[in-house]
Scaffold this motif. Structure first.
Motif, PDB file in Angstrom:
ATOM      1  N   GLY A  95       0.802  -1.223   0.000  1.00 41.67           N
ATOM      2  CA  GLY A  95       0.000   0.000   0.000  1.00 41.67           C
ATOM      3  C   GLY A  95       0.830   1.266   0.000  1.00 41.67           C
ATOM      4  O   GLY A  95       0.304   2.346   0.284  1.00 41.67           O
ATOM      5  N   LEU A  96       2.128   1.157  -0.317  1.00 43.31           N
ATOM      6  CA  LEU A  96       2.988   2.347  -0.253  1.00 43.31           C
ATOM      7  C   LEU A  96       2.679   3.335  -1.374  1.00 43.31           C
ATOM      8  O   LEU A  96       2.976   4.515  -1.252  1.00 43.31           O
ATOM      9  CB  LEU A  96       4.465   1.936  -0.296  1.00 43.31           C
ATOM     10  CG  LEU A  96       4.897   0.995   0.836  1.00 43.31           C
ATOM     11  CD1 LEU A  96       6.339   0.563   0.660  1.00 43.31           C
ATOM     12  CD2 LEU A  96       4.710   1.646   2.199  1.00 43.31           C
TER      13      LEU A  96
ATOM     14  N   ALA B 199      -0.509   3.189  -2.834  1.00 50.88           N
ATOM     15  CA  ALA B 199      -1.963   3.025  -3.053  1.00 50.88           C
ATOM     16  C   ALA B 199      -2.660   4.383  -3.101  1.00 50.88           C
ATOM     17  O   ALA B 199      -2.355   5.262  -2.304  1.00 50.88           O
ATOM     18  CB  ALA B 199      -2.563   2.187  -1.922  1.00 50.88           C
ATOM     19  N   PRO B 200      -3.598   4.541  -4.045  1.00 54.05           N
ATOM     20  CA  PRO B 200      -4.365   5.792  -4.078  1.00 54.05           C
ATOM     21  C   PRO B 200      -5.400   5.846  -2.950  1.00 54.05           C
ATOM     22  O   PRO B 200      -5.664   4.837  -2.297  1.00 54.05           O
ATOM     23  CB  PRO B 200      -5.057   5.743  -5.440  1.00 54.05           C
ATOM     24  CG  PRO B 200      -5.146   4.296  -5.763  1.00 54.05           C
ATOM     25  CD  PRO B 200      -3.998   3.608  -5.095  1.00 54.05           C
ATOM     26  N   LYS B 201      -5.977   7.016  -2.745  1.00 56.34           N
ATOM     27  CA  LYS B 201      -7.020   7.150  -1.718  1.00 56.34           C
ATOM     28  C   LYS B 201      -8.340   6.616  -2.268  1.00 56.34           C
ATOM     29  O   LYS B 201      -8.611   6.783  -3.463  1.00 56.34           O
ATOM     30  CB  LYS B 201      -7.199   8.621  -1.350  1.00 56.34           C
ATOM     31  CG  LYS B 201      -6.157   9.133  -0.392  1.00 56.34           C
ATOM     32  CD  LYS B 201      -6.482  10.533   0.032  1.00 56.34           C
ATOM     33  CE  LYS B 201      -5.452  11.011   1.038  1.00 56.34           C
ATOM     34  NZ  LYS B 201      -5.660  12.400   1.416  1.00 56.34           N
ATOM     35  N   PRO B 202      -9.154   6.000  -1.405  1.00 53.65           N
ATOM     36  CA  PRO B 202     -10.457   5.554  -1.907  1.00 53.65           C
ATOM     37  C   PRO B 202     -11.349   6.745  -2.277  1.00 53.65           C
ATOM     38  O   PRO B 202     -11.264   7.796  -1.638  1.00 53.65           O
ATOM     39  CB  PRO B 202     -11.064   4.784  -0.725  1.00 53.65           C
ATOM     40  CG  PRO B 202     -10.106   4.858   0.382  1.00 53.65           C
ATOM     41  CD  PRO B 202      -8.942   5.695  -0.007  1.00 53.65           C
ATOM     42  N   THR B 203     -12.150   6.564  -3.297  1.00 48.96           N
ATOM     43  CA  THR B 203     -13.082   7.621  -3.710  1.00 48.96           C
ATOM     44  C   THR B 203     -14.435   7.006  -3.980  1.00 48.96           C
ATOM     45  O   THR B 203     -14.527   5.817  -4.311  1.00 48.96           O
ATOM     46  CB  THR B 203     -12.616   8.307  -5.015  1.00 48.96           C
ATOM     47  OG1 THR B 203     -12.250   7.280  -5.937  1.00 48.96           O
ATOM     48  CG2 THR B 203     -11.455   9.240  -4.810  1.00 48.96           C
TER      49      THR B 203
ATOM     50  N   HIS C 268      -8.195   0.761 -10.061  1.00 47.91           N
ATOM     51  CA  HIS C 268      -7.758   2.148 -10.183  1.00 47.91           C
ATOM     52  C   HIS C 268      -6.233   2.244 -10.125  1.00 47.91           C
ATOM     53  O   HIS C 268      -5.632   1.997  -9.090  1.00 47.91           O
ATOM     54  CB  HIS C 268      -8.387   2.968  -9.059  1.00 47.91           C
ATOM     55  CG  HIS C 268      -7.949   4.397  -9.063  1.00 47.91           C
ATOM     56  ND1 HIS C 268      -7.803   5.117 -10.233  1.00 47.91           N
ATOM     57  CD2 HIS C 268      -7.620   5.239  -8.069  1.00 47.91           C
ATOM     58  CE1 HIS C 268      -7.401   6.332  -9.942  1.00 47.91           C
ATOM     59  NE2 HIS C 268      -7.276   6.435  -8.636  1.00 47.91           N
TER      60      HIS C 268
END
Lengths: 146, 290
Positions: free
Chosen positions: A95-96, A98-102, A112
């Motif tokens: 998760g280094l 990883a994008p933010k959830p949207t 994504h």
């Protein structure tokens, strides 16, 4: 784990290939198994040294042909892919990058990949391919083509 | 009108084997694979079994493998497949029941193991709720993507780990675990991380991301697993600082201090007053409310 449970088994490691990561996953597995097999073959090959100089020289002579050189090239390519993809996996899996959830908005997008993930994937593939060029060059030199 | 050949890979529960049935059906624009199956059942073969309900991609019942890819039959238009042959199979990695119907009991059992509900220390408030919990839009955004899951099970079907490891919790359960972990109203963060921190938990995932690719709602289970791992990594490095927990909303002001007082006192409701009003407007014919 047969069809009674409906699990696909090892076939499920390969199909369905739905996206890029899935393809990389399959290649990672195949190269991993290939490298493990090579490790055992390599240990067997070098253990010939125990049986004396003559056996070792005979083994080396037996292996000195284009077929085994090509095999060695495949091992190098597999190791390069496995290593470069492994670095990508470490960064991505932990998760280094990883994008933010949207909140999903229709039409819903698939897995994504934001800029960080694309950059890492492409960088690792370029790194692997770059070193592979050198391995290929050495192979051609070994064959006397270059 | 175009004709398309449907090949159904049907599970025969008596013979314990798959058999293939082929049907040729007429196709018009906008017709979905589920429409095709309904057409087959109504016009050719009444023995065909499949599961479907809402026909609009909400209930998650009609998950099937269509031309090798797990999809919702109701959301897949036949002409969009761009093939004259449509192969329909029951979902992979599930025990088939009959024809195209897959058994979801393991799927839901795994979901139960992650405790898919809010766990709070104020148990009394949970049982007899008096007020709501305060949650900001930013806190809501942390989990809402994962709350969109319709439990269609396509992700299990696309997962390579689920294909060989029956104990692996799977993408949907792990995604749901993160959904409750990230919810500021939940107070069982450490318990949830313990459940995730197993070989058959988040560490069973190998990031093939097929789950996110086939998800019809854009839920992205692979992202949830990555985020769970990130929290576990923080915890193992002793960098995990916990999360903000939602508090109960403050009590409403007393009735006589209501902000609506500016509009005048709300009339107190009694049966007598209602009857009086009813008579005033000639609503009651027999002078009785009931």
């Amino acid at each position: 784990m047969g069809e009674k449970e409906g699990r696909r088994g090892i076939l499920g490691w390969i199909f369905p290939i739905t996206n890029l990561e899935r393809l990389l996953y399959t290649l990672h597995r195949i190269t991993g198994i290939g490298l493990t097999l090579y490790l055992f073959i390599h240990i067997y090959e070098t253990s010939m040294r125990m049986y004396g100089y003559e056996t070792w020289t005979a083994t080396a002579e037996f292996l000195e042909n284009p077929l085994f050189h090509f095999g060695l090239l495949l091992v190098v390519l597999a190791a390069l892919f496995h290593g470069a993809n492994g670095i990508r996996l470490i960064l991505q899996e932990l998760g280094l990058i990883a994008p933010k959830p949207t909140q999903p908005v229709y039409p819903y997008r698939k897995y994504h990949r934001d800029r960080k993930i694309w950059m890492t994937t492409i960088l690792m593939l370029i790194l692997g391919a770059g070193v592979a060029v050198f391995a290929l060059r050495d192979f051609l030199i070994l064959l006397g083509v270059m | 009108m175009d004709k398309v050949r449907f090949k159904l890979r049907r599970w025969d529960p008596e013979r314990k084997t798959y058999q293939t049935s082929e049907y040729e059906i007429p196709v018009r624009r906008g017709m979905t694979v589920l429409d095709g199956l309904i057409w087959i059942k109504e016009n050719i073969d009444r023995t065909v079994s499949y599961r479907a309900s809402c026909r609009m991609g909400l209930c998650g019942s009609c998950g099937m493998v269509i031309n090798g890819k797990p999809m919702l039959a109701c959301e897949t238009q036949i002409l969009h497949l761009e093939s004259n042959n449509v192969t329909v199979e029951p979902l992979y990695n599930y025990e088939p029941i009959k024809d195209l119907v897959a058994d979801f009991h393991q799927f839901f059992e795994k979901q139960r193991t992650i405790k898919p509900y809010l766990i709070r220390e104020d148990v009394e408030e949970q049982i007899n709720p008096t007020r709501e919990y305060i949650q900001s839009p930013e806190e809501w955004n942390l989990y809402i993507q994962f709350a969109m899951c319709i439990t269609c099970g396509l992700c299990y079907s696309a997962c390579p780990t689920t294909a060989t490891d029956p104990k692996y919790l799977g993408p949907q359960a792990l995604m749901n675990l993160y959904r409750f972990f990230a919810d500021s109203r939940d107070q069982a963060e450490h318990l949830r991380l313990e459940i995730a921190d197993q070989v058959d938990g988040v560490w069973g995932c190998h990031l093939a991301t097929g789950c996110s690719e086939v998800c019809p709602k854009g839920v992205d289970p692979a992202l949830a697993i990555q985020l769970l791992r990130k929290e576990l990594l923080k915890r193992s490095l002793k960098l995990y600082r916990g999360k903000k927990i939602s508090e109960l909303a403050p009590p409403l002001p007393p009735r006589n201090k209501s902000p609506y007082r500016a509009f005048g006192e709300a009339p107190e409701f009694t049966i007598e007053k209602a009857e009086e009003k009813a008579r005033e407007f000639n609503i009651l014919k027999d002078d009785r409310v009931r």
